[in-house]
Design a protein around this motif. Structure first.
Motif, mmCIF file in Angstrom:
data_model
loop_
_atom_site.group_PDB
_atom_site.id
_atom_site.type_symbol
_atom_site.label_atom_id
_atom_site.label_comp_id
_atom_site.label_asym_id
_atom_site.label_seq_id
_atom_site.Cartn_x
_atom_site.Cartn_y
_atom_site.Cartn_z
ATOM 1 N N GLU A 560 0.820 -1.214 0.000
ATOM 2 C CA GLU A 560 0.000 0.000 0.000
ATOM 3 C C GLU A 560 0.852 1.261 0.000
ATOM 4 O O GLU A 560 0.369 2.338 0.357
ATOM 5 C CB GLU A 560 -0.907 -0.007 1.238
ATOM 6 N N ALA A 561 2.113 1.141 -0.408
ATOM 7 C CA ALA A 561 3.041 2.268 -0.305
ATOM 8 C C ALA A 561 2.558 3.501 -1.068
ATOM 9 O O ALA A 561 2.716 4.633 -0.609
ATOM 10 C CB ALA A 561 4.413 1.846 -0.817
ATOM 11 N N CYS A 562 1.953 3.299 -2.233
ATOM 12 C CA CYS A 562 1.540 4.446 -3.052
ATOM 13 C C CYS A 562 0.416 5.253 -2.405
ATOM 14 O O CYS A 562 0.178 6.405 -2.788
ATOM 15 C CB CYS A 562 1.115 3.969 -4.442
ATOM 16 N N HIS A 563 -0.312 4.661 -1.441
ATOM 17 C CA HIS A 563 -1.359 5.412 -0.758
ATOM 18 C C HIS A 563 -0.781 6.596 0.005
ATOM 19 O O HIS A 563 -1.460 7.614 0.194
ATOM 20 C CB HIS A 563 -2.123 4.508 0.211
ATOM 21 N N SER A 564 0.475 6.483 0.427
ATOM 22 C CA SER A 564 1.105 7.559 1.199
ATOM 23 C C SER A 564 1.690 8.646 0.303
ATOM 24 O O SER A 564 1.879 9.778 0.752
ATOM 25 C CB SER A 564 2.220 6.984 2.081
ATOM 26 N N VAL A 565 1.998 8.312 -0.947
ATOM 27 C CA VAL A 565 2.570 9.300 -1.878
ATOM 28 C C VAL A 565 1.840 9.202 -3.215
ATOM 29 O O VAL A 565 2.431 8.850 -4.244
ATOM 30 C CB VAL A 565 4.089 9.071 -2.051
ATOM 31 N N PRO A 566 0.563 9.499 -3.258
ATOM 32 C CA PRO A 566 -0.246 9.268 -4.464
ATOM 33 C C PRO A 566 0.186 10.099 -5.670
ATOM 34 O O PRO A 566 0.101 9.620 -6.813
ATOM 35 C CB PRO A 566 -1.661 9.637 -4.011
ATOM 36 N N LYS A 567 0.625 11.345 -5.440
ATOM 37 C CA LYS A 567 1.015 12.194 -6.576
ATOM 38 C C LYS A 567 2.268 11.642 -7.263
ATOM 39 O O LYS A 567 2.354 11.617 -8.495
ATOM 40 C CB LYS A 567 1.265 13.620 -6.097
ATOM 41 N N THR A 568 3.221 11.219 -6.455
ATOM 42 C CA THR A 568 4.452 10.657 -7.021
ATOM 43 C C THR A 568 4.142 9.413 -7.851
ATOM 44 O O THR A 568 4.621 9.266 -8.985
ATOM 45 C CB THR A 568 5.440 10.305 -5.901
ATOM 46 N N CYS A 569 3.324 8.524 -7.297
ATOM 47 C CA CYS A 569 2.981 7.304 -8.034
ATOM 48 C C CYS A 569 2.191 7.630 -9.293
ATOM 49 O O CYS A 569 2.371 6.971 -10.337
ATOM 50 C CB CYS A 569 2.180 6.369 -7.130
ATOM 51 N N GLY A 570 1.325 8.629 -9.196
ATOM 52 C CA GLY A 570 0.536 9.030 -10.367
ATOM 53 C C GLY A 570 1.421 9.508 -11.502
ATOM 54 O O GLY A 570 1.134 9.237 -12.681
ATOM 55 N N LEU A 571 2.497 10.204 -11.167
ATOM 56 C CA LEU A 571 3.418 10.687 -12.200
ATOM 57 C C LEU A 571 4.107 9.534 -12.938
ATOM 58 O O LEU A 571 4.412 9.632 -14.126
ATOM 59 C CB LEU A 571 4.480 11.591 -11.574
ATOM 60 N N LEU A 572 4.327 8.455 -12.225
ATOM 61 C CA LEU A 572 5.099 7.352 -12.797
ATOM 62 C C LEU A 572 4.258 6.323 -13.538
ATOM 63 O O LEU A 572 4.804 5.506 -14.293
ATOM 64 C CB LEU A 572 5.882 6.646 -11.686
ATOM 65 N N GLU A 573 2.949 6.327 -13.314
ATOM 66 C CA GLU A 573 2.092 5.295 -13.910
ATOM 67 C C GLU A 573 2.214 5.240 -15.430
ATOM 68 O O GLU A 573 2.008 4.184 -16.034
ATOM 69 C CB GLU A 573 0.626 5.549 -13.534
ATOM 70 N N ARG A 574 2.571 6.340 -16.047
ATOM 71 C CA ARG A 574 2.610 6.413 -17.517
ATOM 72 C C ARG A 574 3.903 5.857 -18.110
ATOM 73 O O ARG A 574 4.057 5.856 -19.329
ATOM 74 C CB ARG A 574 2.453 7.872 -17.976
ATOM 75 N N TYR A 575 4.816 5.395 -17.262
ATOM 76 C CA TYR A 575 6.134 5.018 -17.770
ATOM 77 C C TYR A 575 6.457 3.553 -17.434
ATOM 78 O O TYR A 575 7.070 3.253 -16.413
ATOM 79 C CB TYR A 575 7.208 5.955 -17.190
ATOM 80 N N PRO A 576 6.033 2.625 -18.308
ATOM 81 C CA PRO A 576 6.265 1.193 -18.049
ATOM 82 C C PRO A 576 7.745 0.819 -18.060
ATOM 83 O O PRO A 576 8.117 -0.210 -17.492
ATOM 84 C CB PRO A 576 5.512 0.499 -19.191
ATOM 85 N N GLU A 577 8.596 1.627 -18.697
ATOM 86 C CA GLU A 577 10.029 1.331 -18.649
ATOM 87 C C GLU A 577 10.563 1.388 -17.218
ATOM 88 O O GLU A 577 11.599 0.790 -16.900
ATOM 89 C CB GLU A 577 10.831 2.298 -19.525
#
Length: 679
Positions: A560-577
């Motif tokens: 559940e790590a992304c629940h604590s930093v949702p904006k950071t995870c949201g930025l990375l979702e678009r980059y499968p590399e």
């Protein structure tokens, strides 16, 4: 000259006298009134025999007349020989020169003495004697002595290669090895492949061919040629130690007394399996099992056939069936010890392949109970403990092995590996070093070179790079600097990369544009009471504090790590590399003042590592990759290949905070990214 020629009929007469019992007929008188025996003794037949030849023919040939004709022809041959030589009708010297090849006693001709030598000695010894004798007659004494010395030197040169061949033939039967580099048994059980899954079994003929090829590799050296020549000598001419060279390695005894009576049926089914007709082989062995239900060999053959069929079908269910059959075969009464060992070893190997590590451990424990004196089985048991993370039990096993066999290289490298994992750096070095130097099967593994070099570096010993170089020469490392062990060949290799080099410009721009957002979310979870940052657990620190908070691991979100930093995870979702990089991580890293990270390398060349500076002290923080040292900047991305050696210092007055994003190496294909195993 005449004496030489006249010896030949005398020699033949002597031989005839030896082979035919002597008969003394009554004295007979010929037409000339001369007794045959007297005529022969006086040589008168030579002159009178020709004159009376016609009459003899007319009246029939008696025994005496046949002998008379024989002597006439013999003497004619003598005079013809004299005429030929004296009149130079034949190049006598040339003829004798050719005959000298059979001149064993060196007297210039082929006579009775030569015949005796040839009958009493082997051809090789005659040739040797011939050459030595010829040398005495045709060369000065000093040159002969020199030849004798050279011949002695040749024998001394031959001896080491012969001993080497003997040692190769008599080498240890089986040695264990860690699963990624499975060991190949010196002699596989009947029809059993010792190789990894999908590798066909090597036949006995193939083994012999490989051995000959090994000698052929040394084709320019006299020793290799001599070894082949020695092998071709007759066994009766060989010393006792050379007979060991010719002896084949003892094959496992898989048949009990009864099974020897049905060997033809077993061989027929086994032949189907070896030819790749696995479905037919399964049916054939199944029929044998039904016909001879108490035959361990028939059931073992069925298990091997089912195993092969599982590989062909890519079926875990079929492999599970084979595992059950292996177990049944090992538990039948009258199973030979060799069959029990082969069956349970195969079962443990296939259990490990299926990921059933505890089942494999139980099988190996049973094997060790049955064969307590087999150190190779104990070594395999130690590896099985390591595979389930039970280092304590593995350590105990290797201590037992070393107590019985203190020079066992396999046990030494593994024991050293365990000591190093316990941070007993100085203690681990002699075990790792001695184990590698032993050259024992299973020791030539990149991990042991890696950890020996790392231990030496931590002790401030520059000889670490000697071992890294040796590991590189052995093919374990791409270079002395780049020491990752899980690699894809052919990928571009350089320590530092620019954003343009990577081709991931969009990702890098996104990180740098949003660095403050990422920083703020990281700061919000840095409170120690939340427990989101955990200490580095890879034993990479010499000193200091280093905490990490992981968002993605092996291509998957970390809980559940992304629940604590949702904006950071949201930025990375678009980059499968990045998010799909199964051989990397995405995490925050905070390092406190006074921290030093040992020189180390990452596990794979399949990724690049990006460091985004979030909170960077003005001085005191730096990172070295190979021999190039750089510093972080807030809002900027540093990119390097962490499969190269790198080292970190944090000597500032406050903490350093960065965001780490691993991405696939840009040269990997989409297929490779999908199929590479996670790390």
């Amino acid at each position: 000259m005449e004496e030489t020629v006249l010896e030949e009929p005398i020699c033949e007469e002597a031989i005839l006298a030896e082979e035919i019992p002597e008969v003394k007929p009554a004295a007979m008188v010929n037409k000339n009134g001369v007794k045959a025996e007297a005529a022969t003794a006086s040589g008168g037949v030579a002159s009178g025999g020709v004159a009376s030849g016609g009459g003899g023919a007319a009246s029939g040939f008696s025994g005496t007349k046949i002998f008379t004709w024989f002597m006439v022809l013999a003497l004619l041959g003598v005079w013809s020989s004299v005429a030929v030589v004296w009149l130079d009708l034949v190049d006598y010297d040339n003829v004798i020169g050719k005959l000298s090849a059979y001149d064993a006693d060196g007297d210039g001709d082929f006579d009775v003495e030569d015949a005796k030598v040839l009958l009493d000695q082997s051809p090789g010894e005659v040739a040797s004697k011939k050459n030595r004798t010829k040398g005495v007659k045709e060369r000065p004494v000093s040159l002969v002595q020199k030849e004798a010395k050279e011949e002695s030197a040749v024998e001394e040169q031959t001896e080491p290669i012969v001993k080497k061949v003997i040692q190769t033939t008599e080498g240890t039967e089986e040695e264990g090895q860690l699963p990624p580099n499975p060991s190949q048994e010196q002699q596989a059980p009947e029809g059993e492949s010792p190789d990894a899954v999908g590798t066909p079994a090597k036949s006995e003929d193939a083994t012999e061919e490989s051995f000959e090829g090994k000698l052929a590799v040394e084709a320019g050296s006299f020793e290799a040629e001599a070894a082949v020549q020695v092998e071709e000598r007759n066994a009766e001419d060989q010393p006792e130690d050379m007979l060991k060279y010719k002896a084949k390695k003892k094959k496992p005894k898989l048949l009990n007394t009864f099974e020897k009576t049905i060997k033809a049926e077993i061989d027929a089914a086994e032949k189907l399996r070896k030819k790749g007709k696995v479905e037919e082989a399964v049916r054939a062995f199944d029929t044998l099992v039904q016909q001879y239900p108490q035959s361990p060999r028939c059931r073992y053959g069925k298990a091997l056939a089912e195993d092969d069929l599982a590989e062909k079908m890519r079926s875990n269910d079929m492999l599970q069936k084979a595992l059950s059959t292996y177990k049944e075969a090992s538990e039948l009464p009258n199973a030979t010890p060799d069959l029990i060992k082969a069956t349970l070893k195969k079962r443990a190997e296939r259990q490990q392949f299926l990921g059933r590590m505890r089942g494999a451990l139980a099988t190996l424990e049973k094997l060790v109970q049955i064969f307590p004196e087999d150190m190779a089985l104990k070594n395999d048991l130690g590896v099985a403990h390591l595979l389930i993370g039970d280092n304590k039990s593995a350590k105990r096993v290797y201590e037992e092995v070393l107590a019985i066999a203190p020079s066992n290289g396999f046990a030494k490298v593994h024991y050293g590996f365990i000591l190093k994992s316990e941070n007993k750096i100085a203690e681990s070095i002699p075990f790792l070093r001695d184990g590698l130097e032993s050259g024992d099967p299973g020791t030539d593994d990149g991990r042991f070179y890696f950890h020996l070099g790392d231990a030496l570096q931590r002790m401030g010993d520059d000889s670490a790079y000697k071992w890294y170089e040796r590991g590189h020469q052995r093919g374990h490392f791409a270079s002395v600097w780049q020491r990752s062990l899980y690699n894809v060949d052919g990928l571009k290799a350089q320590p530092w990369w620019t954003p343009k080099d990577t081709g991931y410009m969009d990702l890098i721009k996104t990180l740098e544009r949003n660095w403050r957002t990422i920083r703020d979310e990281a700061l919000s979870v840095m409170d120690k009471t939340t427990g989101l940052f955990v200490p580095e657990e890879e034993n990479l620190r010499e000193k200091g504090e280093w905490g990490q908070f992981t968002l993605w691991q092996q291509g998957k979100k970390a809980g559940e790590a992304c629940h604590s930093v949702p904006k950071t995870c949201g930025l990375l979702e678009r980059y499968p590399e990045a998010t799909g990089c199964k051989r990397g991580q995405i995490k925050f890293s905070v390092m406190q003042p006074g921290t030093h990270v040992w020189p180390h390398t990452g596990p794979t060349n399949c990724r690049l590592r990006m460091h985004l500076g979030l909170v960077i002290p003005k001085t005191g923080c730096k990172i070295r990759c190979t021999n190039d040292t750089r510093a972080w900047e807030e809002g900027k991305v540093l990119i390097f290949d962490d499969s190269f050696e790198h080292e970190v210092w944090q000597d500032a007055d406050s903490y350093r905070l960065i965001f780490i994003v691993d991405v696939w190496h840009p040269e990997l294909t989409q297929y490779q990214r999908q199929t590479l195993s996670p790390i």
